[in-house]
Scaffold this active site. Structure first.
Site, PDB file in Angstrom:
ATOM      1  N   GLU A 187       1.045  -0.942   0.376  1.00  0.00           N
ATOM      2  CA  GLU A 187      -0.158   0.243   0.176  1.00  0.00           C
ATOM      3  C   GLU A 187       1.088   1.070  -0.108  1.00  0.00           C
ATOM      4  O   GLU A 187       1.809   1.527   0.941  1.00  0.00           O
ATOM      5  CB  GLU A 187      -0.337  -0.096   0.841  1.00  0.00           C
ATOM      6  CG  GLU A 187      -2.074   1.562   1.749  1.00  0.00           C
ATOM      7  CD  GLU A 187      -2.153   1.333   2.656  1.00  0.00           C
ATOM      8  OE1 GLU A 187      -3.386   1.703   2.852  1.00  0.00           O
ATOM      9  OE2 GLU A 187      -2.868  -0.220   3.184  1.00  0.00           O
ATOM     10  N   LYS A 212      -8.974   2.797  -1.799  1.00  0.00           N
ATOM     11  CA  LYS A 212      -9.404   1.925  -0.932  1.00  0.00           C
ATOM     12  C   LYS A 212     -10.447   2.422  -0.302  1.00  0.00           C
ATOM     13  O   LYS A 212     -11.764   3.669  -0.796  1.00  0.00           O
ATOM     14  CB  LYS A 212      -8.360   2.309   0.286  1.00  0.00           C
ATOM     15  CG  LYS A 212      -8.211   1.381   0.816  1.00  0.00           C
ATOM     16  CD  LYS A 212      -7.277   2.383   2.277  1.00  0.00           C
ATOM     17  CE  LYS A 212      -7.646   1.043   3.660  1.00  0.00           C
ATOM     18  NZ  LYS A 212      -6.166   1.390   4.353  1.00  0.00           N
ATOM     19  N   CYS A 271      -5.340  -3.158   1.768  1.00  0.00           N
ATOM     20  CA  CYS A 271      -5.344  -3.009   3.912  1.00  0.00           C
ATOM     21  C   CYS A 271      -6.821  -3.406   4.407  1.00  0.00           C
ATOM     22  O   CYS A 271      -7.412  -4.241   4.746  1.00  0.00           O
ATOM     23  CB  CYS A 271      -4.733  -1.890   4.147  1.00  0.00           C
ATOM     24  SG  CYS A 271      -3.806  -2.112   5.987  1.00  0.00           S
TER      25      CYS A 271
END
Length: 695
Positions: free
Chosen positions: A62, A131, A187
């Site tokens: 990330e 994200k 994540c």
């Protein structure tokens, strides 16, 4: 003759890319906070290493181009500009790299800043994925800097002179690699109750890449493993996880550079944590496995249908993924014995559970029939020994006397002194009832009645001669069961059912209940060896079991010297260790025969490689060349698909034991009894050339 399905430029037979695999890489580079120039150089170095490993996909952590732990520096235009320039350098360099790169960077769009993963291939940005879920609790403050995917207004953005699809509902499909459909999540997206990858998998994604930072705290690594394993299993997908590592700021946190690859719940690769140097792991993902599992799991399709309205929002971005045309040997452990784990701890657990399943099945059948006796034909071989062991455990658990297990040894024309003595020794050691009935007089009478040449003393030992004996044995057992108020306990195993190596109807094919029906021959060997190794019986019993498990496998229906079994079953049907391997991959996964041969050679081609179960003596650790594997696979294909389904269509009841399946028509396997084996044989011959067998 079937035509080969492969194009002229297809990789060679010994390449994973010929057999539905792709090699993927997960990288954990060293980074410097707020130093995109340094970070892109590190990314490119690992990407080149991945290409050198013949991987077609490399996944990075990330925000790897900027580093994750920049905090309020993400609000500085200088850092964002430098990150964009580093992305441009990576895109430019990717023109010379034959693999897709998944990298993380902060991107401006719609007057907001997004934490994005990007798919880069051959000088193109195929898509940018923001994200979805931003953690803003405990040590995390991502909402201070970034906007979640739901706030994006644009479905594409202008980036480095390219129009790039933008959103977290993107699927990247390699149209020339069947089954390769990539999806990204970042994540925290995995930590929520409904990860975006769940819907992506229902929409068709088979490879899910998670670009993660994920600081490390005590016990967190195990939780990551649990999440990745569970998500890959629920999604029937490969799950690639890359966590930030060396170089991230340790002002308040620490980082362990954890990289993982899972496939349908199974861990394929894992990095060393807290590395001193940049890390790279690779794994060979079986796309055929994922495709086959999804097609079999009807509930997977039902779930996709239930969410069809949301799945229509996914966009499919197709591209051509270059695959290596040279040999790429399989780097994935293929168990020689797919029914038997090589890890001792798993093996012990598995063996105990197999016995529990068999015992539970027999206990229920005894209760249902209101019988308290069983009849077993004890031959002194593996299968009847296993059935007797199961019966002893069941009767002990039920509190019934072992003498209610009525053991009969039924010597015939080919019975050797060795197995005859073993049968009597086993019955005595187990404390079951022991009787003997010589079937030769009744078999001779039948041979005479039907006019068989052997009745006149001629050495004609054909299938009729053999089956007369098998039929006499079973006939005696059934009439004994009638007489004694007992249940005939079958002994034949899964391997014999698969190969049709059993006498139909009036022979060993039939019983009232067969506890071995879904236990293959190789597993029975290991089960008995496990009992010996763990000393679960007194020494006299252990000695008998050791003698039996080391006896040549033979039906003993043809006269020999009289001392030892001489006629080998494996000389007729092939090595059981190979045939059980073939059975597992053909019946469980439906693979093409050429792929099964490729896997068999990976497992059995070199006995010095890979792990062996410690129950296999060194003297029995064999290897097979490709020509031998092909020869016995052809035997299997003909016997399994063409010659013996009618026997399985009428097989007795028995419990399913393992995920490798049962061949019962009431359980895992329903097939026509009159199917030819043509398509399987032609596929094998078209894709695997013949060669001399090593003797």
């Amino acid at each position: 003759m079937a035509k080969s399905r492969r194009p002229p430029s297809e990789p060679p037979f010994q390449s994973i890319y010929r057999h539905g695999f792709v090699r993927v890489a997960v990288a954990t580079p060293r980074v410097e906070v707020a130093s995109p120039n340094y970070n892109v150089a590190q990314t490119l170095e690992l990407a080149r290493r991945a290409a050198g490993e013949r991987a077609v996909l490399a996944v990075f952590p990330e925000l790897g181009l900027s580093a994750y732990s920049n905090e309020d520096l993400f609000q500085q235009d200088a850092l964002l500009d430098a990150s964009l320039a580093a992305l441009g350098e990576l895109v430019g360099a990717s023109r010379d790299l034959p693999l897709a790169i998944v990298a993380g960077a902060p991107l401006r769009a719609d007057d907001r800043l997004f934490n994005c993963g990007l798919v880069i291939y051959r000088g193109r940005i195929l898509g940018a994925v923001p994200k979805a879920y931003l953690p803003n609790y405990r040590e995390f403050y991502e909402k201070r800097h970034f906007a979640p995917a739901a706030q994006a207004l644009s479905t594409s953005i202008r980036l480095l002179g390219q129009e790039v699809p933008f959103g977290n509902q993107l699927l990247f499909a390699a149209h020339n690699v069947p089954g390769f459909v990539l999806n990204l999540e970042i994540c925290e997206d995995l930590w929520v109750p409904l990860p975006p990858s769940t819907l992506a998998a229902l929409a068709g994604a088979t490879v899910i890449a998670n670009l993660s930072a994920s600081d490390i705290t005590v016990g967190k690594a195990d939780y990551r493993r649990l999440l990745c394993a569970s998500q890959s299993a629920k999604c029937v997908a490969a799950y690639l996880y890359s966590a930030a590592g060396p170089g991230e700021s340790t002002t308040d946190l620490a980082w362990d550079g954890h990289a993982l690859v899972y496939e349908n719940g199974e861990r394929l690769a894992e990095s060393t944590r807290f590395p001193l140097e940049p890390g790279l792991i690779t794994a060979d993902v079986d796309l055929d496995h994922l495709r086959q599992e999804r097609s079999r799991l009807t509930s997977f399709g039902d779930c996709a249908q239930a969410h069809a309205a949301r799945l229509r929002d996914f966009r499919r971005i197709e591209f051509e993924l270059e695959v290596p045309r040279t040999r790429a040997a399989l780097r994935r452990r293929i168990e020689r014995f797919p029914y038997v784990p090589s890890d001792p701890a798993k093996r012990d657990e598995r063996c105990a559970e197999v016995y529990d399943i068999q015992v539970e099945g027999l206990m229920k059948r005894l209760a249902a029939t209101r019988l308290d006796k069983v009849v077993i034909g004890i031959s002194g071989g593996l299968d009847s020994t296993q059935a007797a062991l199961v019966a002893v455990r069941a009767f002990d658990r039920l509190g019934l006397p072992r003498r209610n297990i009525l053991g009969y040894t039924l010597p015939g024309f080919g019975t050797s002194r060795h197995t005859f003595d073993s049968a009597h020794a086993l019955m005595k050691a187990l404390g079951i009832s022991a009787e003997e009935i010589d079937i030769r007089p009744s078999a001779e009478l039948m041979l005479r009645h039907i006019g068989h040449p052997a009745a006149e003393g001629k050495d004609v030992y054909d299938v009729t001669y053999e089956n007369v004996q098998a039929g006499e044995r079973t006939s005696h057992l059934f009439r004994l069961a009638n007489l004694r108020g007992a249940l005939v306990l079958g002994t034949g195993d899964l391997s014999e059912l698969a190969l049709g190596f059993t006498t139909y109807g009036v022979g060993d094919h039939m019983s009232h209940y067969n506890v071995n029906a879904s236990v293959p021959k190789t597993l029975i060997q290991h089960l008995i060896r496990w009992l010996i190794a763990t000393k679960q019986f007194e020494e006299p019993t252990i000695a008998v079991l050791d003698r039996i498990v080391n006896t040549r496998i033979s039906p003993e229906l043809v006269p020999g010297s009289g001392e030892e079994p001489e006629h080998s079953s494996e000389a007729v049907v092939g090595p059981y260790e190979l045939q059980d391997f073939n059975l597992y991959y053909l019946s469980r996964f439906g693979y093409r025969p050429s792929k099964v041969a490729f896997l068999a050679h990976a497992a059995w081609g070199d006995r010095s490689l890979g792990a062996w179960p410690d129950t296999v003596p060194a003297s029995e650790r064999r290897e097979y060349d490709l020509a031998t594997i092909r020869h016995w696979l052809e035997v299997f294909l003909k016997r399994f698909f063409q010659d013996s389904q009618f026997k399985r269509s009428a097989m007795p009841n028995g419990p399913k034991v393992g995920s490798g399946g049962s061949l019962s028509p009431r359980s895992d396997w329903r097939a026509p009894s009159d199917s030819p084996a043509t398509v399987w044989l032609e596929e094998l011959r078209a894709n695997l050339a013949t060669g001399p067998r090593r003797r």
